[in-house]
Design an enzyme around this catalytic site. Sequence first.
Site, mmCIF file in Angstrom:
data_model
loop_
_atom_site.group_PDB
_atom_site.id
_atom_site.type_symbol
_atom_site.label_atom_id
_atom_site.label_comp_id
_atom_site.label_asym_id
_atom_site.label_seq_id
_atom_site.Cartn_x
_atom_site.Cartn_y
_atom_site.Cartn_z
ATOM 1 C CD GLU A 196 -3.041 -0.356 -0.084
ATOM 2 O OE1 GLU A 196 -3.028 -0.014 -1.285
ATOM 3 O OE2 GLU A 196 -3.646 -1.349 0.339
ATOM 4 C CG HIS A 197 -0.165 4.899 0.476
ATOM 5 N ND1 HIS A 197 -0.631 6.035 -0.136
ATOM 6 C CD2 HIS A 197 -1.174 4.437 1.251
ATOM 7 C CE1 HIS A 197 -1.867 6.274 0.291
ATOM 8 N NE2 HIS A 197 -2.226 5.321 1.126
ATOM 9 C CG ASP A 210 0.264 2.959 -6.815
ATOM 10 O OD1 ASP A 210 0.516 3.721 -5.851
ATOM 11 O OD2 ASP A 210 -0.836 2.970 -7.416
ATOM 12 N N GLY A 238 -16.247 5.778 -3.076
ATOM 13 C CA GLY A 238 -15.386 6.313 -2.013
ATOM 14 C C GLY A 238 -15.034 5.282 -0.962
ATOM 15 N N GLY A 295 -12.659 2.904 -1.405
ATOM 16 C CA GLY A 295 -11.310 2.373 -1.573
ATOM 17 C C GLY A 295 -11.264 1.127 -2.440
ATOM 18 C CB SER A 317 -12.482 6.993 -9.530
ATOM 19 O OG SER A 317 -11.379 6.639 -8.765
ATOM 20 C CD GLU A 344 -8.528 9.207 -10.222
ATOM 21 O OE1 GLU A 344 -9.242 8.375 -10.792
ATOM 22 O OE2 GLU A 344 -8.939 9.914 -9.273
ATOM 23 C CG ASP A 357 -6.329 2.048 -7.530
ATOM 24 O OD1 ASP A 357 -5.636 1.203 -6.929
ATOM 25 O OD2 ASP A 357 -6.729 3.106 -7.008
HETATM 26 C C1 GLA Z 1 -5.268 4.677 -4.191
HETATM 27 C C2 GLA Z 1 -4.527 5.084 -5.457
HETATM 28 C C3 GLA Z 1 -3.504 4.017 -5.861
HETATM 29 C C4 GLA Z 1 -2.607 3.629 -4.693
HETATM 30 C C5 GLA Z 1 -3.434 3.355 -3.429
HETATM 31 C C6 GLA Z 1 -2.574 3.152 -2.212
HETATM 32 O O1 GLA Z 1 -6.050 3.554 -4.430
HETATM 33 O O2 GLA Z 1 -5.428 5.289 -6.516
HETATM 34 O O3 GLA Z 1 -2.757 4.482 -6.949
HETATM 35 O O4 GLA Z 1 -1.646 4.609 -4.454
HETATM 36 O O5 GLA Z 1 -4.345 4.397 -3.153
HETATM 37 O O6 GLA Z 1 -1.805 2.016 -2.346
#
Ligand code: GLA
Length: 383
Positions: free
Chosen positions: A32-33, A35, A120, A122, A126, A158, A170
């Site tokens: 997570e966080h 990419d 929204g 997660g 989108s 985006e 995503d």
């Molecule tokens: C959102 C962003 C992704 C990624 C995640 C965290 O989903 O769209 O690109 O950064 O948060 O991993």
Amino acid sequence: MKAELTEKFQEKYGRIPAAHYFTPGRVNLIGEHIDYNGGLVMPCAVTLGTWLALAPNHEQVIRFSSMNFSEQAEIPLSDSYTKTGSEWFNYPLGVFNEIQQKHEITTGFDLLFFGNIPIGSGLSSSASIEVAMAYALNHFLNLGYEKVEIPLLAQKVENQFIGVNCGIMDQFAVAFGEAHKALMLDCDSLKHKVVDCNLGDYKLAIINTNKPRKLAESKYNERVSECQAALKALNTEIRLNNLCELNAEKFALHSHLITDGTVLKRATHVIKENDRVHSAAKALNEGNIEEFGRLMYASHQSLKDLYEVTGPELDAVVEFATGYQHVVGARMTGAGFGGCAIALLKKGQEEDFTENLTSFYTDLIGYAPTVYFSEIGNGASEI
Ligand code: GLA
């Protein structure tokens, strides 16, 4: 769903659609966080998603309507389009805008969308609608984009049209997902492979905290900037394109260059999380679900303490999961700040888990979560 969409399309536009498409949402198992820091992530597509029916019209307008929202739009064909407010149709409109830069679209379209990804939450509603529009136009108009160009185009929309500096995970996951498989995606090179997502006696539970969050309004872009600040500090001594080029060991040699305490915490999360994804891939391959679960918990803890993107709602879900004997691992998924968590739950415990979690969470937070048991599904396709 296809039949229902056709019927509604007919009611709305007075004729049947020329084509139908489906694009899923996604969960991220771990990474997570990562990419936008060029590391390894492990998302999978879910069976919740976006459906799109379309037909060309001969009126030089694009009509956007949705079975989920009352707002609709009728926008004249043009060389470029601008975002209007924060309405849902900005996402597909942004895709038209992007495609229009390279290909002249001379046909107007009537479009009808339906989605069952909670907005929204997660789960990438989108990315799903962006990829749906891009995939559909490419397919229907035979524009010649290669499969990998679709998520890149959607990500650009985006970033530039919507204004969220997200990474590629995503959009890539919703375009490339495969049923029963997890994607291993190197976000720097975009090299990827699908691996069996064999969870043994466990299944994936998705828990929506029902705490709404909007990426654009949240601290997402702030985290992206903090990572850029860490990279800049490190680059005073070494040459890196991305934070994830360092493993924990190498990072320890240079971390003194980051003098801002907050930035150091963010970078430490990124480096260790990226290492965890490599360990998780090994665990999944070996069928070691306990180890995979342990890494999920560690990921959540780091997102809570170092990256500070969880909050009481996501933490409550993971706290419950930690004390619940039939869960082997749990963590937030996606950007955080509310939205969804995932848990690996022993098969057969779905009802008991839902009941007990709901009561624990409601006592603590004041309203109920929603629990889904979505299968791992396929990526974008015509249906
Ligand atoms: C959102 C962003 C992704 C990624 C995640 C965290 O989903 O769209 O690109 O950064 O948060 O991993």
